[in-house]
Design a protein around this motif. Structure first.
Motif, PDB file in Angstrom:
ATOM      1  N   PRO A  45       1.142  39.962  40.011  1.00 39.40           N
ATOM      2  CA  PRO A  45       0.491  38.675  39.737  1.00 39.40           C
ATOM      3  C   PRO A  45       1.503  37.535  39.914  1.00 39.40           C
ATOM      4  N   ALA A  46       1.004  36.327  40.044  1.00 42.93           N
ATOM      5  CA  ALA A  46       1.877  35.154  40.093  1.00 42.93           C
ATOM      6  C   ALA A  46       2.620  35.035  38.764  1.00 42.93           C
ATOM      7  N   GLY A  47       3.753  34.386  38.780  1.00 45.40           N
ATOM      8  CA  GLY A  47       4.517  34.245  37.546  1.00 45.40           C
ATOM      9  C   GLY A  47       5.610  33.208  37.666  1.00 45.40           C
ATOM     10  N   THR A  48       6.481  33.220  36.652  1.00 45.07           N
ATOM     11  CA  THR A  48       7.611  32.299  36.582  1.00 45.07           C
ATOM     12  C   THR A  48       8.893  33.115  36.593  1.00 45.07           C
ATOM     13  N   GLN A  49       9.864  32.680  37.385  1.00 46.07           N
ATOM     14  CA  GLN A  49      11.123  33.393  37.475  1.00 46.07           C
ATOM     15  C   GLN A  49      11.862  33.381  36.140  1.00 46.07           C
ATOM     16  N   GLY A  50      12.450  34.534  35.824  1.00 45.41           N
ATOM     17  CA  GLY A  50      13.227  34.669  34.599  1.00 45.41           C
ATOM     18  C   GLY A  50      14.701  34.378  34.851  1.00 45.41           C
ATOM     19  N   PRO A  51      15.537  34.545  33.826  1.00 42.49           N
ATOM     20  CA  PRO A  51      16.965  34.237  33.948  1.00 42.49           C
ATOM     21  C   PRO A  51      17.696  35.132  34.963  1.00 42.49           C
ATOM     22  N   GLU A  52      17.131  36.292  35.286  1.00 40.94           N
ATOM     23  CA  GLU A  52      17.759  37.205  36.246  1.00 40.94           C
ATOM     24  C   GLU A  52      17.434  36.855  37.696  1.00 40.94           C
ATOM     25  N   HIS A  53      16.570  35.882  37.905  1.00 35.37           N
ATOM     26  CA  HIS A  53      16.140  35.504  39.250  1.00 35.37           C
ATOM     27  C   HIS A  53      16.917  34.292  39.768  1.00 35.37           C
ATOM     28  N   PRO A  54      16.808  33.996  41.088  1.00 37.26           N
ATOM     29  CA  PRO A  54      17.611  32.912  41.674  1.00 37.26           C
ATOM     30  C   PRO A  54      17.303  31.521  41.129  1.00 37.26           C
TER      31      PRO A  54
END
Length: 195
Positions: A91-100
């Motif tokens: 699903p669509a989402g929001t990047q977390g702290p581990e993402h760019p």
């Protein structure tokens, strides 16, 4: 005949390139400074010399599902068995702290892949499940095909996304594919032997 000489010089750490301090020897028998190898393991729990994993590596794949169904259709090169169809959905989402780009949105997506329903194919699907559960199959980044940023992309574990067309079309026949993908999984620390 000269006697063989024994090397009594101190070992050097391949991380800091200095004499090893507080030696830590891994199960692969490579040795490092304890502090150096701990800092390496915070990024990736693998030996910097031989890439043997020590512990479990977890990736940055976003939340999603992996569903495997079986089909009677045969894949070229595997006419003696049916196939397995893998559906990955995110699903669509929001990047977390581990993402760019933490806090940035990404769109949902789905991908379909195919494996032969033979003994080796069953082994591969089980390894892919293990890799998926460890968040290693996909990541968020720049798409190699579209150039778009902040999208869900494959993460260096190749899949057959077409039933036919050979390697140039990401399909079958491709007699070396099952062994290649097992090697890609091994590099990420996913084997039958690990937990």
């Amino acid at each position: 005949m000269a006697k063989a000489e024994i090397d009594t010089s101190p070992q050097h750490c391949s991380v800091c390139l200095d004499t090893i301090q507080d030696e830590k020897t891994l199960k692969c028998l490579h040795s490092f400074c304890s502090q150096c190898i701990e800092s390496v393991f915070r990024v990736k729990p693998a030996c910097p010399i031989c890439n043997t994993y020590h512990g479990v590596y977890t990736g940055t794949q976003p939340e999603g599902t992996m569903t495997v169904t079986r089909n009677w259709q045969c894949l070229p090169g595997y006419e003696h068995c049916g196939c397995m169809i893998i559906l990955y959905s995110f699903p669509a989402g929001t990047q977390g702290p581990e993402h760019p780009n933490p806090g940035a949105r990404y769109n949902g997506t789905s991908r379909t892949a195919y494996l032969p329903a033979c003994e080796e194919g069953e082994k591969v699907v089980n390894l892919l499940r293990k890799a998926f559960d460890r968040r290693l199959v996909f990541t968020i980044g720049q798409s190699a095909t579209t150039g778009l940023n902040n999208v869900i992309t494959w993460n260096d574990i190749h899949h057959k996304t077409n039933m036919k067309g050979g390697p140039q079309c990401f399909g079958y026949p491709d007699p070396e594919y099952l062994s290649r993908v097992q090697e890609e999984l091994r590099i990420k620390g996913v084997t039958e032997d690990d937990e």
